[in-house]
Structure formats: C-alpha cells, structure tokens
Design an enzyme around this catalytic site. Structure first.
Site, PDB file in Angstrom:
ATOM      1  CB  SER A 132      50.057 -14.544  44.945  1.00 59.88           C
ATOM      2  OG  SER A 132      51.267 -14.596  45.657  1.00 59.88           O
ATOM      3  CG  ASP A 189      49.686 -20.831  50.245  1.00 57.76           C
ATOM      4  OD1 ASP A 189      50.885 -20.636  50.463  1.00 57.76           O
ATOM      5  OD2 ASP A 189      48.920 -19.980  49.748  1.00 57.76           O
ATOM      6  CG  HIS A 204      51.009 -19.349  46.889  1.00 49.68           C
ATOM      7  ND1 HIS A 204      50.133 -18.699  47.729  1.00 49.68           N
ATOM      8  CD2 HIS A 204      51.532 -18.392  46.077  1.00 49.68           C
ATOM      9  CE1 HIS A 204      50.135 -17.414  47.455  1.00 49.68           C
ATOM     10  NE2 HIS A 204      50.964 -17.192  46.452  1.00 49.68           N
TER      11      HIS A 204
END
Length: 415
Positions: free
Chosen positions: A182, A293, A326
């Site tokens: 991320s 995601d 995610h």
C-alpha cells in the site's frame, strides 16, 4: 495498511454532529474535522522485540534506534536464526530486505501487530534479514518525511560502516530488496528512484548512497493514484455488494492530506509516469494486485510500464489474488491466497544471488555496484540490456499457476 472495519460509522466518534463537520474523510484510517480535531480509527497495540527468545517461526527481533540521529527514525530487525546459522556454515550470507509498512502514510509502525507479524513471516519464509522501517507519519510529519526516513534506513542497512552485528554478520548488502504494501509500496518505488538519482549523482559508495545495489522491489497492492478515474475505479466495476476498503473519493483526498496540501494527485510521486518506472535501478520487480481492490488498476498499469517495450530491461512479475481486497495478506486469519502470495514473494527473493562473505568477494561486489550504478542512467540501461530480456509473467496467487503473457494482456487488464 491493515484490515479494519470497512463500513463507515453512522456518526463521527469525536463529538461532531455529522458528515457536515468532516473536512477530510480518510476512513478507515482517520477523519479531520472542520474545527481541527483528528479522529484516528486504526489503533494498534505494540509487539515487543525479542532478541533472545525465538518466535514460533524461529525468528528473533530487536530494535535499532540510531538510524538517523536528526529525525530519530528507527528500524526493527528480524533474523531467522537457523537460516543464518546455515548460511554462516556454508560461507554465505542471507538476502537483505528493507520492508516499509502500509497505513495510508498516516498510521502503523514497525511494532504494530500486523506489520510485525508480516515482517517476521517474511524473514522466516524467505530466509532473509528483514529491516522494518519505523518512519514518521502524516499529518504530524507530512510527506516526504516518510521517503526521507525509508531512504535513511536503506542507506543504514546497506552501509559497510554501521555496527549492527545482525546486518554486518549475516546480511548480503549486494543482494538488497525493497518491499512494502500500500503506502509502503509507494515509498519503496520512490526510494528506489532516489537510489537511481544518487547513483547518477555519483554519491560516495562508502557513504551508503550511490553504491546501493538493489536486486529487486516488491510492491504489494501499491498505493498509486491520479487525477482521472480508471474504469476499474468507478462504482460500476465493483463486483461485490460490500464497498471496497478504499473509496475513490477518499483516495482523492489522501495525497493532498499526506503532503499537507503541498501536492495534488498529478504529483509523479503518487502517479508515476512510465518514464520514471522505466528508470528504476533494480533488476527485478514483483507487483501484486487484489482483484477486488479499487487500486488494482494502478498496480496493473505500473507492471505494464515495466513490461512495455523493454525500456526498463529487467524482469517483471505481476501476481493477481482473486476475490481479495486491499492488503488482505495482513489479516491474522488463515488465508490460502495470502499463503500463496507469500510463496511468490519468498521465491522472488530466493532468486537473488547472495555471495560469500570473504573480503575478496566483498571487494568484487563493491566494484560491481560502482560499475552498475556509478556511471549514471546510460550505463545502467546498457547493463540491463546485456542481461537480456525476460518474458513478462502473470502469476495467480490463488492457483499457483504461472504463465507467460504478452504485453497486450497486461495493458488490457488496466482497463
């Protein structure tokens, strides 16, 4: 980032009267209210380091606090004991992985349970020395503070002059990987570019700058964004009834917030152009995306930029995890897709060429680093070309199937 409740609370929990009080909404991480209050939704306990007692996976940990005296940035070290002993017995060293945790640039730490747990698993599965960066967070420390801290940690880990015995005795500083998920993956990309710029600028190799030889980067569901929506970022592309963890409207606000208003979503640090991706100094790259995601299109486009036209010249691998959102791999619950993704990461690291620990081998590695990076971008490109082109790969984390794909496949996947 770490997994948390995906549904937004009906009312703010800091005493506000409703959505009209919210100035910046970055749920599930934080909200900033119009009166200046900040409500943080992600709160982690702290996992203490254990330099003597092994974890169940055979890893010991300790904190190093002297990475940068000016900023106070620290790192947590993870050492797989049995793998380190076996490497010493064989006259070899372990790969060195500098890991940068996620958290939307504003939450998390190296000692937070999800990131400590992942770094420990990474050290055990990849048989690597892992240096987890405890970088400063926004909004108290706006970006690029996180970039500066990760760069300082990389220089510290790769330097031949630091005194930490776990790194100096067991890690191969000629086999360095940068890894993150991320926001941490975004930091990895930008630190790798900084390493390329340092090499082109001829920074002193002994100072841990221009001589850093990055074997590979690992970007797990990277946080990149832009000024225009990709088709997969529109509500019509959401295939599940539940909202995705990240909502596009909140991602629109993330980078301006993380930089304290100094940059917008057209900033190349959050929306890297293809030419920047092609200038990466590493030889290999692994990019993972999760099919549910919202950020998946950005990761696919990044991988496509690596694969397109041979401009970069390294080996790129795209790993897709079906049915996941995610940062699913940070959940403590058993997950076959998370295990499969870790297998891909460990295999990627295992392909690094670790060297013997003899003084002559160290001198050869120093000369090799200067040859590869010391003469600037033109020399780097030519060395990549000499290594030959490797067919791009798309791997499916859930099935373990690997197949060679043409560039057109990856380009279509971005749409």
């Amino acid at each position: 980032m770490s997994s948390t409740n995906k549904s937004s609370p009906a009312r703010n929990e800091s005493g506000g009267d409703g959505d009209g009080d919210i100035a910046v909404d970055l749920f599930p991480f934080l909200r900033v209210y119009k009166d200046g209050r900040i409500k943080k939704f992600v709160r982690h306990a702290t996992v203490p380091a254990s330099p003597v007692e092994r974890s169940p996976s055979g890893v010991v940990t300790k904190d190093a606090v002297a990475v940068d005296d000016e900023t106070g940035v620290s790192v947590r070290l993870f050492l797989p004991v049995d793998a380190a002993a076996a490497a010493v017995a064989a006259g070899r060293r372990l790969p060195l992985v500098v890991y940068v945790h996620g958290g939307a640039f504003c939450s998390g730490s190296a000692s937070a349970p999800p990131f400590h747990r992942y770094a420990e698993s990474l050290a055990a599965r990849a048989a690597a020395v892992v240096v987890s960066v405890d970088y400063r967070l926004a909004p108290e420390h706006p970006m690029p503070a996180g970039y500066d801290d990760a760069w300082a940690a990389l220089r510290w880990a790769a330097s031949s002059r630091h005194s930490d015995p776990w790194v100096s005795n067991y890690a191969d500083t000629a086999c360095v990987f940068l890894a993150g998920e991320s926001a941490g993956a975004n930091i990895v990309h930008n630190v790798a570019l900084r390493a390329a710029a340092a090499a082109a600028g001829g920074e002193d190799d002994d100072d841990g700058g221009g001589g850093i030889d990055i074997e590979g980067i690992i970007l797990l569901q990277p946080c990149f964004w832009g000024t225009e929506r990709l088709p997969c970022e529109r509500p019509a592309a959401w295939r599940r009834a539940a909202q995705p963890m990240f909502l596009p409207e909140r991602l629109d606000a993330l980078w301006p917030f993380a930089t304290a208003g100094a940059a917008g979503n057209g900033d190349p640090r959050i929306d890297p152009p293809a030419e920047a991706v092609a200038s990466l100094p590493c030889r290999r790259a692994l990019v993972s995306v999760a099919t549910e995601d919202v950020l998946r299109g950005r990761g696919r486009r990044y991988a496509a930029a690596l694969m397109r036209g041979g401009a970069w010249g390294g080996e790129a691998t795209l790993v897709e995890s079906g049915g996941e959102d995610h940062c699913f791999h940070l959940s403590p619950r058993p997950n076959p897709n998370a295990a499969a993704l870790m297998d891909h990461v460990a295999e990627f690291i295992a392909k690094g060429n670790t060297s013997t620990s003899s003084p002559m081998a160290k001198r050869r590695r120093r000369r090799r680093r200067c040859t590869l990076h010391g003469a600037g971008a033109e020399k780097t490109t030519s060395m990549h070309a000499l290594r030959g082109q490797t067919a791009p790969k798309v791997q499916h984390a859930g099935s373990g199937i690997m197949a060679n794909k043409a560039d057109k496949y990856v380009l279509r996947s971005c749409l």
